[in-house]
Design an enzyme around this catalytic site. Structure first.
Site, PDB file in Angstrom:
ATOM      1  N   SER A 189     133.615  84.732  52.550  1.00  0.00           N
ATOM      2  CA  SER A 189     134.680  84.535  51.579  1.00  0.00           C
ATOM      3  C   SER A 189     135.542  83.352  52.009  1.00  0.00           C
ATOM      4  O   SER A 189     135.029  82.247  52.169  1.00  0.00           O
ATOM      5  CB  SER A 189     135.483  85.829  51.436  1.00  0.00           C
ATOM      6  N   GLU A 204     129.402  89.643  42.956  1.00  0.00           N
ATOM      7  CA  GLU A 204     130.622  89.296  43.689  1.00  0.00           C
ATOM      8  C   GLU A 204     131.885  89.800  42.995  1.00  0.00           C
ATOM      9  O   GLU A 204     132.756  90.428  43.604  1.00  0.00           O
ATOM     10  CB  GLU A 204     130.714  87.768  43.838  1.00  0.00           C
ATOM     11  N   HIS A 227     131.376  91.590  46.234  1.00  0.00           N
ATOM     12  CA  HIS A 227     131.902  90.757  47.305  1.00  0.00           C
ATOM     13  C   HIS A 227     132.253  91.620  48.516  1.00  0.00           C
ATOM     14  O   HIS A 227     132.908  92.654  48.379  1.00  0.00           O
ATOM     15  CB  HIS A 227     133.157  90.055  46.776  1.00  0.00           C
TER      16      HIS A 227
END
Length: 489
Positions: free
Chosen positions: A195, A315, A409
């Site tokens: 990330s 995600e 995610h």
């Protein structure tokens, strides 16, 4: 939340240029916690480039996690899934090391972890980032804290930009100088991050000094972006307005970290990576981010460094589903969003046709995932085909049952770290996550750090993508390529 395993421990010591440190040995792994790689960024060093850590006398106790960077905990629905560990103290520019307790004469590969968290959350004190499994498999693992939020990524007159990234570079220089004392080879350093941590790894890989700091890189669900200073500084300007001060180093330094965090919380309320709002970002600057990573890669930057890069299939579900936002988004929201980021009506129709049972919020999430992460990743992999170093692409597709996250995610983190029983992983993947998938995925990361290959064919004209689905984990060629093409500028 415990940072340590139960059971007996033994002492371990190592010598750095600043002094000797004492760690602990548990289950065949040496752990050193909270070693300073730079001076505490307080007082005159606040909003300044990192300075060398001061030396100490005697043996420094490194058996407990060190302070964490000032930050607010996650709020709302996402707080149920993503943990926060906050440890008070000024010396938060520190790192943790996990290394095999029994080592031969040869130095071992090193992996340096940069956590995610939107450049405003996260730390190396999270249980899931202990790195024991990497040490178990012959890696010297390093997890780094760096400045976050207003302290690390403000755009202030009189202060350098991207201080959190400068911290990361200082940590990597520390690794080059000191890691041999812990059994690590400074010539075989792999940086990896997820990330926001993946975003900073991209910036590090694009930097002209990259080859002097590490030899391989892994980007997990990381944007390949940096914003012009004016755009990146919008959150700084809004905080300055909130505090009724100019956006200068002197003015911000008059407020305590806690006061800045309170202002940060006020101006970012309701913001998410999908719905927008104010957030911190890397800022283009001549020293650390001369151009956005994507532009640098298109010009050949980092092409000599082997790269492993990938995304998760779903995600955006991390932000859309637990909050209930996925059911609130309607056609109007989709129309506004697609125009804002340049998605054609034809692309929307294709995504809808391929997902006939999905609600509008899920369509928007799939479009956002591809537009923000998967398409740029493919462009990077294509640009690197002309270079000397290989690129390996993966997709994490196993579907978590927790809060209908699916392959959202951050769900892959417990698998990469082969630590499915950590509270961090349980919050994202649940108690039924398949251990064979963690074994295979973790092994790929270790193999890449050791040999430069994770075990499947490098990127080529057939577009191979290793797909970690928890079944056969196949290599799929050009997955969903028609959708990719419709979103490619």
């Amino acid at each position: 939340m415990s940072q340590h395993d139960a059971g007996p421990s033994l002492g371990a010591t190592a010598t750095t240029s600043c002094g000797e440190v004492r760690g602990e040995v548990r289950d065949g792994v040496e752990h050193y916690w909270g070693i300073p790689y730079a001076a505490a960024p307080v007082g005159e060093l606040r909003f300044a480039l990192p300075h060398p850590a001061p030396a100490w006398e005697g043996v420094r106790d490194s058996t407990e996690p060190g302070p964490t960077a000032p930050q607010n905990p996650y709020t709302g629905a996402i707080a149920r899934i993503l943990p926060t560990v906050i440890i008070a103290g000024d010396g938060f520019l520190n790192l943790n090391i996990a290394a095999p307790a029994v080592r031969g004469p040869e130095l071992l590969p090193v992996m340096v972890w940069f956590h995610g968290g939107s450049l405003q959350h996260g730390s190396n004190a999270l249980v899931g980032y202990r790195g024991r499994s990497f040490a178990r498999d012959g890696i010297v693992y390093v997890a780094v804290n760096y400045r976050l939020g207003a302290e690390g990524f403000s755009v202030l007159d009189g202060a350098p930009r991207n201080l959190g990234l400068a911290d990361q570079m200082a940590a990597l220089r520390w690794v080059q100088q000191e890691i041999a004392s812990f059994g690590g080879d400074p010539q075989r350093v792999t940086v990896f991050g997820q990330s926001a941590g993946g975003n900073t790894v991209a910036a590090l890989l694009a930097h002209p000094d990259a080859s002097t700091l590490f030899s391989r890189a892994i980007i997990q669900s990381g944007p390949l972006t940096a914003d012009p200073a004016k755009q990146a500084g919008k959150i700084t300007q809004r905080m300055a307005k909130d505090l009724k001060i100019p956006a200068t180093r002197d003015a911000f330094s008059r407020f305590s970290p806690d006061e800045l965090l309170a202002s940060q919380a006020r101006v970012t309320a309701g913001s998410t990576p999908i719905t927008g709002g104010l957030s911190f970002a890397l800022a283009v600057d001549p020293v650390f981010v001369p151009v956005s990573p994507a532009a640098a890669f298109a010009s050949g930057a980092g092409s000599g460094t082997p790269l492993l890069i990938g995304t998760t299939t779903d995600e955006a579900r991390l932000w859309l589903v637990p909050s209930g936002l996925v059911m609130k988004l309607k056609a109007l929201h989709l129309a506004v969003a697609r125009r804002k980021v340049g998605i054609s009506a034809a692309a929307v129709k294709l995504f809808q046709r391929n997902r006939p049972y999905s609600v509008m919020g899920e369509i928007l999430g799939a479009l956002a995932t591809d537009k923000l992460l998967r398409v740029p990743m493919n462009q990077l992999a294509d640009a690197r085909l002309a270079g000397p170093a290989p690129t390996y692409v993966y997709e994490f597709a196993w579907e978590s049952p927790v809060e209908h996250l699916r392959a959202a995610h951050a769900v892959e983190l417990g698998f990469v770290f082969d630590d499915l029983l950590s509270p961090d992983s349980l919050g994202l993947a649940g108690s039924t996550a398949p251990q064979p998938l963690a074994t295979e995925m973790h092994r790929a990361w270790v193999d890449f750090a050791v040999s430069g290959s994770p075990g499947w064919e490098a990127w080529n004209s057939q577009r191979p993508v290793k797909t970690f689905d928890g079944g056969t984990n196949p290599v799929i060629y050009a997955p969903r390529d028609e959708e990719r093409v419709t979103l490619t500028p």
